[in-house]
Design an enzyme around this catalytic site. Structure first.
Site, PDB file in Angstrom:
ATOM      1  N   SER A  19      -0.665  -5.321   8.672  1.00 34.10           N
ATOM      2  CA  SER A  19      -0.694  -3.907   9.006  1.00 34.10           C
ATOM      3  C   SER A  19      -1.344  -3.750  10.367  1.00 34.10           C
ATOM      4  O   SER A  19      -1.615  -4.729  11.063  1.00 34.10           O
ATOM      5  CB  SER A  19      -1.473  -3.132   7.941  1.00 34.10           C
ATOM      6  OG  SER A  19      -1.593  -1.769   8.290  1.00 34.10           O
ATOM      7  N   GLY A  20      -1.627  -2.500  10.738  1.00 29.69           N
ATOM      8  CA  GLY A  20      -2.385  -2.221  11.940  1.00 29.69           C
ATOM      9  C   GLY A  20      -3.873  -2.287  11.645  1.00 29.69           C
ATOM     10  O   GLY A  20      -4.305  -2.667  10.556  1.00 29.69           O
ATOM     11  N   ASP A  21      -4.706  -1.874  12.652  1.00 30.06           N
ATOM     12  CA  ASP A  21      -6.145  -1.990  12.465  1.00 30.06           C
ATOM     13  C   ASP A  21      -6.697  -0.971  11.483  1.00 30.06           C
ATOM     14  O   ASP A  21      -7.806  -1.100  10.997  1.00 30.06           O
ATOM     15  CB  ASP A  21      -6.892  -1.888  13.815  1.00 30.06           C
ATOM     16  CG  ASP A  21      -6.505  -0.638  14.586  1.00 30.06           C
ATOM     17  OD1 ASP A  21      -5.819   0.222  14.019  1.00 30.06           O
ATOM     18  OD2 ASP A  21      -6.902  -0.541  15.762  1.00 30.06           O
ATOM     19  N   ARG A  52       3.054   8.095  19.335  1.00 30.32           N
ATOM     20  CA  ARG A  52       3.205   6.812  18.650  1.00 30.32           C
ATOM     21  C   ARG A  52       4.621   6.275  18.749  1.00 30.32           C
ATOM     22  O   ARG A  52       4.846   5.056  18.724  1.00 30.32           O
ATOM     23  CB  ARG A  52       2.795   6.949  17.175  1.00 30.32           C
ATOM     24  CG  ARG A  52       2.882   5.660  16.384  1.00 30.32           C
ATOM     25  CD  ARG A  52       2.257   5.789  15.020  1.00 30.32           C
ATOM     26  NE  ARG A  52       0.806   5.755  15.086  1.00 30.32           N
ATOM     27  CZ  ARG A  52       0.092   4.631  15.115  1.00 30.32           C
ATOM     28  NH1 ARG A  52       0.705   3.460  15.095  1.00 30.32           N
ATOM     29  NH2 ARG A  52      -1.224   4.656  15.160  1.00 30.32           N
ATOM     30  N   ARG A  86       1.976   4.328  24.204  1.00 31.37           N
ATOM     31  CA  ARG A  86       1.296   5.573  23.819  1.00 31.37           C
ATOM     32  C   ARG A  86      -0.078   5.671  24.455  1.00 31.37           C
ATOM     33  O   ARG A  86      -0.525   6.748  24.855  1.00 31.37           O
ATOM     34  CB  ARG A  86       1.171   5.673  22.298  1.00 31.37           C
ATOM     35  CG  ARG A  86       0.378   4.566  21.649  1.00 31.37           C
ATOM     36  CD  ARG A  86       0.184   4.775  20.160  1.00 31.37           C
ATOM     37  NE  ARG A  86      -1.039   5.481  19.885  1.00 31.37           N
ATOM     38  CZ  ARG A  86      -1.845   5.204  18.858  1.00 31.37           C
ATOM     39  NH1 ARG A  86      -1.519   4.239  18.009  1.00 31.37           N
ATOM     40  NH2 ARG A  86      -2.949   5.879  18.660  1.00 31.37           N
ATOM     41  N   ASN A  94      -6.423   4.475   2.139  1.00 25.57           N
ATOM     42  CA  ASN A  94      -7.511   4.002   1.277  1.00 25.57           C
ATOM     43  C   ASN A  94      -7.032   3.302   0.008  1.00 25.57           C
ATOM     44  O   ASN A  94      -7.847   2.966  -0.859  1.00 25.57           O
ATOM     45  CB  ASN A  94      -8.460   5.144   0.898  1.00 25.57           C
ATOM     46  CG  ASN A  94      -9.273   5.613   2.082  1.00 25.57           C
ATOM     47  OD1 ASN A  94      -9.654   4.834   2.946  1.00 25.57           O
ATOM     48  ND2 ASN A  94      -9.534   6.910   2.140  1.00 25.57           N
ATOM     49  N   GLU A 142     -10.169  -0.654   6.519  1.00 22.98           N
ATOM     50  CA  GLU A 142     -10.468  -0.178   5.175  1.00 22.98           C
ATOM     51  C   GLU A 142     -11.380  -1.120   4.399  1.00 22.98           C
ATOM     52  O   GLU A 142     -12.166  -0.689   3.581  1.00 22.98           O
ATOM     53  CB  GLU A 142      -9.167   0.070   4.380  1.00 22.98           C
ATOM     54  CG  GLU A 142      -8.450   1.340   4.788  1.00 22.98           C
ATOM     55  CD  GLU A 142      -7.346   1.712   3.817  1.00 22.98           C
ATOM     56  OE1 GLU A 142      -7.370   1.239   2.661  1.00 22.98           O
ATOM     57  OE2 GLU A 142      -6.451   2.465   4.213  1.00 22.98           O
ATOM     58  N   THR A 167       0.833  -1.196   0.000  1.00 22.01           N
ATOM     59  CA  THR A 167       0.000   0.000   0.000  1.00 22.01           C
ATOM     60  C   THR A 167       0.872   1.251   0.000  1.00 22.01           C
ATOM     61  O   THR A 167       1.930   1.290   0.629  1.00 22.01           O
ATOM     62  CB  THR A 167      -0.938   0.024   1.216  1.00 22.01           C
ATOM     63  OG1 THR A 167      -0.169  -0.024   2.421  1.00 22.01           O
ATOM     64  CG2 THR A 167      -1.877  -1.167   1.175  1.00 22.01           C
ATOM     65  N   GLU A 168       0.395   2.265  -0.707  1.00 22.37           N
ATOM     66  CA  GLU A 168       1.166   3.484  -0.892  1.00 22.37           C
ATOM     67  C   GLU A 168       0.546   4.701  -0.209  1.00 22.37           C
ATOM     68  O   GLU A 168       1.219   5.715  -0.029  1.00 22.37           O
ATOM     69  CB  GLU A 168       1.304   3.772  -2.394  1.00 22.37           C
ATOM     70  CG  GLU A 168       1.996   2.643  -3.165  1.00 22.37           C
ATOM     71  CD  GLU A 168       1.934   2.850  -4.664  1.00 22.37           C
ATOM     72  OE1 GLU A 168       1.289   3.835  -5.096  1.00 22.37           O
ATOM     73  OE2 GLU A 168       2.533   2.032  -5.401  1.00 22.37           O
TER      74      GLU A 168
END
Length: 511
Positions: free
Chosen positions: A215-217, A289, A295, A194, A222, A190-191
């Site tokens: 990835s993260g959530d 973060r 965090r 969305n 998405e 992913t770049e």
């Protein structure tokens, strides 16, 4: 003595495949190999140490097997390898078992014909794969289904995730495991935000068996699809465990929650809906973060220092009336007909707060509530939800309080790795676990709640301001002013929002 060709045996137990080979790493080390319906058994035939003479590996832990020829074209030998990831105990007493890679590779040279040796190796590899695939896996007593083989995966990696190491970790851990399992994914890096959503919308999903996310959530949200119960494991161990589940391809059903915003948008959520304290901490802690998982601790302390009260109205449709787990009614929430709380009639409790240009297009179906989703939205209809600008049915419960510290709707057990927010939640229990904390709680008591939530003990603190109720649907109308609402940790439009759970709508690779 050379290796004997394998044969099938049926002694007192089930039919087994039996053979004698040498190890690929040591041609002087001879082994007998038995393949039963459940186990892969290696017995050393030489003078190996006693502790190494016999190894039993469960086919439930096997991700794949392959046969191949060596690099030396003059060598008639063939090889077959089987790959296992059994749970192994670790040195620390309290540490949970972790999956560790075990490769067993054997050399077959019983014949001078290279093709015959390769055919023998292929027979063994095929038998291991087939018997491994027949191992049944259960979750909560239910048999899990499996992805087809070979499996077609569309795999998304967010290179910014995991402190920028996600792609490196994929190449070093996940990709080799998928290769061992004979899975060749289509990798998409992913770049931008969305990007994954755009790719999924463009794709012909019938050509894929699964969408996989590293990835993260945020990326998960998405296109909505992990309920992992983790006990003292490192990120690398967790990654291996997830890779193992992906290779096995066992599929569970998972609840998805349909949400409607005042902006005429419909979302599907897999994790949570938050308003108030939790949502503020989630968003405001972004600036910390760099501190990793800490965090949220820092963000919690900062927000506790200036605790806010959030005005709004909350209503819900209980999962069941009179249930002992319905702590909402026990702790202050009242059905609208309860005289003591003297709430306003429900029809007047949620007036049309949407502007005309935000009103939702209606889809009516005979015998059901009007549907609030736009006509072009895919997914099942929400039969429990009227449009946001319409009153709610009389069987809904209105919370009499209008001053809140937080509202948190959980669809899975964990809000984060170290926050067991809904201990009783299951992947497909068909309920939303609704929590809310009303005004009047002290900073000390609120901090105690979140500390107890690390072990899922917050419901045992007897906090008078904490309410927990299992519901099928809910509606929230935040008061005027600024605020934050998050869905799966992502900020959405601030305004009226309602939700309905769809049991087992999603399918999740799990174990």
């Amino acid at each position: 003595m050379d290796q004997r060709r394998s044969d099938f045996r049926n002694a007192s137990g089930p039919v087994t495949l039996f053979g004698e080979f040498t190890l690929s790493s040591n041609r002087k080390a001879r082994c007998s190999v038995n393949l039963t319906e459940k186990d892969f058994i290696i017995q050393r035939l030489d003078s190996a140490p006693v502790s190494c003479r016999k190894v039993v590996l469960s086919l439930r832990d096997c991700v794949g097997s392959r046969a191949y020829r060596g690099d030396d074209g003059a060598d008639p030998s063939a090889y077959f390898a089987a790959y296992f990831y059994p749970l192994k105990k670790r040195r620390w007493v309290k540490a949970a078992p972790a999956r560790q890679r075990v490769e067993q590779c054997f050399r077959l040279a019983a014949l001078q014909d290279p093709r015959a040796n390769l055919e023998e190796a292929e027979k063994w590899a095929r038998a291991v794969q087939e018997r491994s695939a027949r191992q049944q896996h259960l979750r909560d007593g239910a048999l899990l289904s499996s992805l087809p083989r070979p499996c077609r995966l569309m795999l998304f990696v967010n290179p910014q995730s995991g402190k920028g190491k996600a792609l490196t970790l994929y190449n070093s851990h996940i990709q080799p495991m998928l290769h061992e399992a004979g899975v060749i994914p289509t990798l998409i890096i992913t770049e931008r935000q969305n990007h994954a959503r755009e790719k999924v919308r463009e794709a012909d999903l019938s050509q894929w068996d699964a969408l996989v996310i590293m990835s993260g959530d945020g990326l998960l949200h998405e296109f909505s699809l992990l309920s992992l119960r983790v006990s003292q494991v490192t990120s690398e161990e967790l990654l291996v465990s997830c890779g193992f589940l992906l290779c096995k391809g066992q599929v569970s059903h998972m609840d998805l929650v349909s949400l409607h915003l005042s902006s005429n948008q419909r979302l599907f959520s897999f994790l949570s809906l938050a308003w108030g304290f939790v949502a503020d901490v989630d968003v405001e802690s972004e600036k910390y973060r760099h501190a990793g998982a800490a965090r949220f601790t820092v963000g919690t302390l900062v927000r506790l220092a200036s605790l806010r009260i959030y005005k709004g109205r909350l209503a819900y449709l209980p999962a069941s009336r009179g249930s002992s787990t319905d702590k909402g009614l026990q702790n202050g929430a009242a059905a609208c007909s309860t005289p003591s709380s003297a709430p306003r009639p429900l029809e007047d409790s949620f007036p049309n707060t949407c502007h005309s240009n935000n009103s939702l297009k209606l889809r009516r179906s005979e015998g059901r509530c009007p549907q609030s989703a736009p006509k072009d939205v895919h997914g099942p209809p929400d039969s429990l939800l009227p449009p946001l600008d319409q009153p709610l049915p009389s069987d809904w419960v209105l919370v009499p309080q209008e001053d809140f510290v937080l509202m948190l709707a959980m669809f899975q057990s964990h809000l984060a790795e170290d926050l067991l927010a809904a201990p009783d939640a299951r992947l497909d229990d068909g309920v939303i676990h609704l929590f809310y904390v009303t005004a009047g709680i002290s900073r000390k008591a609120l901090l105690r709640l979140f500390l107890a939530m690390e072990k899922g003990a917050h419901l045992d603190t007897n906090c008078q301001q904490l309410v927990h109720v299992k519901v099928r649907a809910l509606r929230l109308e935040p008061g005027s002013g600024k605020g934050v609402i998050t869905v799966d940790g992502e900020v959405v439009d601030y305004g009226p929002i309602q939700a309905e759970v769809h049991r087992g709508l999603g399918r999740l690779i799990s174990g």
